[in-house]
Design an enzyme around this catalytic site. Structure first.
Site, short mmCIF file in Angstrom:
data_model
loop_
_atom_site.label_atom_id
_atom_site.label_comp_id
_atom_site.label_asym_id
_atom_site.label_seq_id
_atom_site.Cartn_x
_atom_site.Cartn_y
_atom_site.Cartn_z
N SER A 266 60.11 109.70 -3.48
CA SER A 266 59.18 110.80 -3.20
C SER A 266 58.28 111.08 -4.40
CB SER A 266 59.96 112.07 -2.83
OG SER A 266 60.92 112.37 -3.82
N ASN B 178 69.85 119.24 -4.92
CA ASN B 178 69.60 120.03 -3.71
C ASN B 178 69.10 121.44 -4.03
OD1 ASN B 178 70.51 117.78 -2.47
ND2 ASN B 178 72.45 118.64 -1.77
N THR C 39 30.81 139.10 24.86
CA THR C 39 32.11 138.75 25.42
C THR C 39 31.80 137.57 26.32
OG1 THR C 39 31.87 140.22 27.32
CG2 THR C 39 32.95 141.16 25.39
N HIS C 40 32.72 136.64 26.40
CA HIS C 40 32.48 135.37 27.12
C HIS C 40 31.24 134.65 26.58
CE1 HIS C 40 35.15 137.09 30.29
NE2 HIS C 40 34.51 138.21 29.96
N SER D 248 19.71 115.30 8.25
CA SER D 248 20.06 114.13 9.04
C SER D 248 19.36 112.92 8.44
CB SER D 248 19.59 114.34 10.49
OG SER D 248 19.45 113.08 11.12
N LYS E 270 16.26 118.32 10.90
CA LYS E 270 17.60 118.89 11.05
C LYS E 270 18.23 119.40 9.77
CE LYS E 270 20.43 117.89 14.13
NZ LYS E 270 21.55 117.22 14.80
N ASN F 90 22.15 120.40 9.17
CA ASN F 90 23.44 120.45 9.86
C ASN F 90 24.46 121.30 9.12
OD1 ASN F 90 22.48 118.72 11.85
ND2 ASN F 90 23.02 116.90 10.63
N GLU G 105 31.51 122.88 10.15
CA GLU G 105 32.17 121.99 11.12
C GLU G 105 33.47 121.45 10.55
OE1 GLU G 105 28.11 120.06 11.48
OE2 GLU G 105 29.11 119.29 13.27
N TYR H 83 71.91 120.34 3.22
CA TYR H 83 70.76 119.48 2.91
C TYR H 83 70.85 118.13 3.63
CZ TYR H 83 67.47 116.55 0.36
OH TYR H 83 66.45 115.70 0.04
N GLN I 99 63.03 115.99 2.56
CA GLN I 99 62.09 115.49 1.58
C GLN I 99 60.67 115.39 2.17
OE1 GLN I 99 63.19 112.44 -1.42
NE2 GLN I 99 61.97 111.06 -0.17
N LYS J 94 57.26 118.24 1.76
CA LYS J 94 56.25 118.53 0.73
C LYS J 94 54.84 118.10 1.08
CE LYS J 94 60.02 118.10 -2.33
NZ LYS J 94 60.82 117.59 -1.16
N1 ARG Z 1 63.65 114.11 -3.57
C1 ARG Z 1 64.58 114.94 -2.87
C2 ARG Z 1 63.82 115.88 -1.94
O1 ARG Z 1 62.67 116.04 -2.13
C3 ARG Z 1 65.39 115.73 -3.83
C4 ARG Z 1 66.74 116.14 -3.36
C5 ARG Z 1 67.60 114.96 -3.17
N2 ARG Z 1 68.94 115.32 -2.96
C6 ARG Z 1 69.84 114.43 -2.61
N3 ARG Z 1 71.03 114.82 -2.46
N4 ARG Z 1 69.52 113.17 -2.43
O2 ARG Z 1 64.36 116.46 -1.00
#
Ligand code: ARG
Length: 467
Positions: free
Chosen positions: A33, A120, A165-166, A287, A293, A295, A300, A327, A332, A335
């Site tokens: 990660s 964890n 409205t609408h 454009s 134009k 834009n 958007e 956990y 993971q 994130k």
């Molecule tokens: N990289 C892991 C995560 O983002 C960290 C925690 C990992 N814990 C484990 N017991 N493998 O969740």
């Protein structure tokens, strides 16, 4: 799965490409990660310093080791900040990258840092700290957006425009009132942000793997040091919980939805057909083929970012759905969703704040449109109730006939001669013309929260005091 007899060569051919080196490479790629969680470096180091300091205070590690650890961690912080840190995918994540570097820098003392904690609770801590900071930033940005609207509302407390409205002309309103509707929306978003900060303000560190620890740690001390109100109460929940991330995404999704409605209105208002606003060059593009134009690209894109943010919310809800306590590595995947949504939300708020501040409001166009489409028909009906004592339903009917007549004559209600109006209802007098203008219409709507300039100014004063 490869068995003992599978030779590496044929495996390579099967997997091919970037996985040519076999199962190790696949495992590393799916497991690591560091590519995204390196964003948590500052939180990780801050958490580790608080943890080590507590361990020493409790006599679990020596002060000497703690000093080495803290010094080493600060060195790593500046290495990462200055771009002189080599992240390794083999070391999986930010936690192990920092710890391995610490060992290189200070030797065996580094091994004592991970006493009485686990990755964890460490990741729960780092991520919570990150989300808390992001929420604080969102709160400030929403305050800036609200301020931009307050300024425009003040400037246009009396500027009339059609209310819809609408998306059909309904009744005249003031542009200031319309701006204040967005202040209410973003004000609610901001209070959701504040509640979310309160919810997450508990420190996870010390929950360890899931069951707590036998070491005499002081979780209140680390909570205080890290700026949390208190430690979390249940170690199992602590390492299982990602509600704080889901709350952030929910808030982002709702705010994104609000931003998309604003974006859409700006897209509509800036068309030549409406011509209510003109965007500054900074937030629009030309454009490549049609020279006339301009834009509204930024608006958007804000409208589209909402789709991304919603996707992140649904993704994380789905990742967490059905996960057994405590956990699991599934978590993971939390994130990237949050990082991506945070980036989109920040950008969307910044773009809309800029657009609201910069756009030129064409009050003449708004005023002309405000009077079209028989927008003061309700005022005529209300006049009949007030001055001729008609029940509202009857007044509505009489007004309907007046609108039909005006329509057939191709004129506005105010342009119908008195004789025409009296033919529809005998008690109509020339006083009726006083309420048929858009200015009279908006000025009359003084009910609390209504569109009258005096009410809009009251709303502005209320928000100025709390912004
Ligand atoms: N990289 C892991 C995560 O983002 C960290 C925690 C990992 N814990 C484990 N017991 N493998 O969740």
């Amino acid at each position: 799965m490869a068995d003992d007899t599978t030779d590496t060569k044929s495996s390579n051919q099967m997997w091919g490409g970037r996985f040519a080196s076999g199962p190790d490479a696949i495992m590393e790629e799916i497991n690591a990660s560091i590519g995204f969680d390196k964003k948590l470096f500052a939180q990780d180091i801050r958490g580790s310093i608080a943890h080590a300091t507590m361990l020493a205070h409790q006599g679990i590690i020596s002060t000497d080791d703690k000093d080495k650890i803290v010094h080493g961690l600060n060195t790593i912080l500046s290495e990462i900040e200055s771009g002189n840190f080599e992240f390794s995918r083999q070391l999986e994540d930010i936690h192990m990258n920092v710890e391995a570097r610490l060992a290189t820098l200070i030797g065996p003392a580094a091994g004592r840092l991970h006493t009485a904690r686990s990755r964890n609770d460490q990741v729960a801590l780092d991520f919570r700290l990150w989300v808390k900071e992001e929420l604080q930033k969102t709160e400030r940005m929403l305050t800036g957006l609200i301020a931009a609207f307050l300024d425009r509302a003040e400037e246009h407390a009396e500027s009339v425009m059609p209310g819809f409205t609408h998306l059909q002309t309904a009744q005249p309103v003031t542009f200031g009132h319309h701006c204040m509707a967005y202040v209410e929306m973003f004000g609610r978003d901001r209070s959701r942000v504040r509640h979310a900060i309160e919810h997450l303000d508990e420190s996870p560190i010390g929950a360890a793997a899931l069951a707590g620890t036998g070491y005499p740690i002081d979780r209140h001390m680390t909570a205080r040091a890290l700026g949390f109100r208190e430690p979390t109460r249940n170690s199992i929940d602590t390492v299982s919980d990602r509600d704080f991330a889901i709350e952030f995404l929910s808030i982002a999704a709702i705010a994104g939805m609000h931003l998309s409605r604003l974006a859409e209105e700006i897209v509509i208002w800036s068309t030549p057909q409406f011509g209510f606003v003109r965007l500054s060059d900074a937030f629009s593009t030309g454009s490549s083929i049609m020279p006339q134009k301009k834009n509204p690209d930024a608006a958007e894109l804000v409208r589209a970012k909402t789709g991304r943010i919603n996707g992140s919310l649904v993704a994380l809800l789905t990742i967490m759905k059905g996960l057994p306590l405590a956990y699991s590595k599934d978590m993971q995947e939390d994130k990237e969703q949050v990082f991506d949504a945070a980036e989109s939300l920040e950008l969307a708020i910044a773009a809309m704040t800029g657009m609201v501040r910069d756009m030129t409001v064409n009050t003449a166009r708004m005023k002309a449109a405000a009077g079209s489409g028989y927008s003061t028909a309700t005022d005529l009906a209300d006049w009949l109730v007030r001055e001729a004592g008609l029940p509202f339903r009857d007044a509505h009917h009489v007004t309907g006939r007046a609108v039909a007549l005006a329509e057939s004559k191709g004129c506005d209600l105010a342009e119908l001669p008195l004789s025409d109006l009296q033919a529809i209802h005998a008690e109509i007098t020339d006083k009726v013309y006083d309420v048929l203008t858009v200015e009279a219409s908006v000025a009359s709507r003084k009910s609390f929260g209504g569109t009258a300039p005096s009410e809009v100014r009251r709303q502005i004063a209320f928000w100025r005091a709390r912004n």
